[in-house]
Design an enzyme around this catalytic site. Sequence first.
Site, PDB file in Angstrom:
ATOM      1  N   ASP A  66       0.889  -1.212   0.133  1.00  0.00           N
ATOM      2  CA  ASP A  66       0.151   0.110  -0.038  1.00  0.00           C
ATOM      3  C   ASP A  66       0.850   1.205  -0.023  1.00  0.00           C
ATOM      4  OD1 ASP A  66      -1.745   2.241   0.680  1.00  0.00           O
ATOM      5  OD2 ASP A  66      -2.914   1.245   2.153  1.00  0.00           O
ATOM      6  N   VAL A  67       0.862   1.777  -1.062  1.00  0.00           N
ATOM      7  CA  VAL A  67       2.101   2.954  -1.260  1.00  0.00           C
ATOM      8  C   VAL A  67       1.574   4.133  -0.426  1.00  0.00           C
ATOM      9  CG1 VAL A  67       3.053   2.130  -3.479  1.00  0.00           C
ATOM     10  CG2 VAL A  67       0.883   3.666  -3.541  1.00  0.00           C
ATOM     11  N   TYR A 161      -8.088  15.260  -9.098  1.00  0.00           N
ATOM     12  CA  TYR A 161      -7.123  14.597 -10.031  1.00  0.00           C
ATOM     13  C   TYR A 161      -6.105  15.714 -10.781  1.00  0.00           C
ATOM     14  CZ  TYR A 161      -5.432  11.556 -13.843  1.00  0.00           C
ATOM     15  OH  TYR A 161      -4.536  10.851 -14.776  1.00  0.00           O
ATOM     16  N   LYS A 165      -2.013  16.017 -10.353  1.00  0.00           N
ATOM     17  CA  LYS A 165      -1.242  15.805 -11.336  1.00  0.00           C
ATOM     18  C   LYS A 165      -0.397  17.280 -11.726  1.00  0.00           C
ATOM     19  CE  LYS A 165      -1.953  11.588 -12.098  1.00  0.00           C
ATOM     20  NZ  LYS A 165      -1.051  10.535 -11.756  1.00  0.00           N
TER      21      LYS A 165
END
Length: 258
Positions: A66-67, A161, A165
């Site tokens: 789980d990053v 999102y 980004k």
Amino acid sequence: MTNRNLTDGTHSAPVAVVTGAGSGIGRAVAEAMLSAGYRVALAGRREAPLRETAGANANALVVPTDVTVADEVKRLFDRTVEEWGRVDVLFNNAGIPGPAVSVDDLNEADWDAVVAVNLSAAMLCAREAVRTMKRQTPQGGRIINNGSIAAHSPRPQSVAYATTKHAITGLTKSIELDGRKFQISCGQIDIGNTATQIATVLATGSGAKQADGSTMREPVFPVEDAARAVLFMADLPASSNVLSMVITAAGMPFVGRG
């Protein structure tokens, strides 16, 4: 790392860590690297898809991770170094799209979830990669962050999102700057409309919402082409770096969007 050599010019197979390796772009990149002779640590939350990516390849190391959890990210890099002695490339890829809502309808839980996966996790993985690359011999390596064309121009109703980004671009440039004296390079690939499961809706059904409120079907391109672009970035000699690459489906409404 031309011809997949280490930064000191030896001919040992380089070592890569790929996050989000169980599906989509991550799987395609991992498979391309394995085919090219890399040793690849495959990270993702679910073990079964990672094992599907690995197949019978002896150069694949499955490390369920789980990053978003710092201790699990550290374990991923420790396990990779334990297995192969170093890390030459990190493809920082794990991400989620988040809800398709305008900012006034975005709740805190959804915002926090997107930031945790798309931004905080990318920092955690980069942090461990840099720590590893600093202390290994020969020193150095390369980090490739998976951004998005949303880092340049967002779609409607993509505030969480698109924000993350855009932030990845700052992360990329900061790592590239901080890593210089340690022979650590960092670059970003911004991919538009590659044919993953998530993007399939763009080319089918009603398509994607446009800036003028309409919807239209958009072209997509093979995920293997995106993987080849990442492999190109990874394979460069230590003297070169692609800081920013944009690759999209030909004819997609990106240039001139809005």
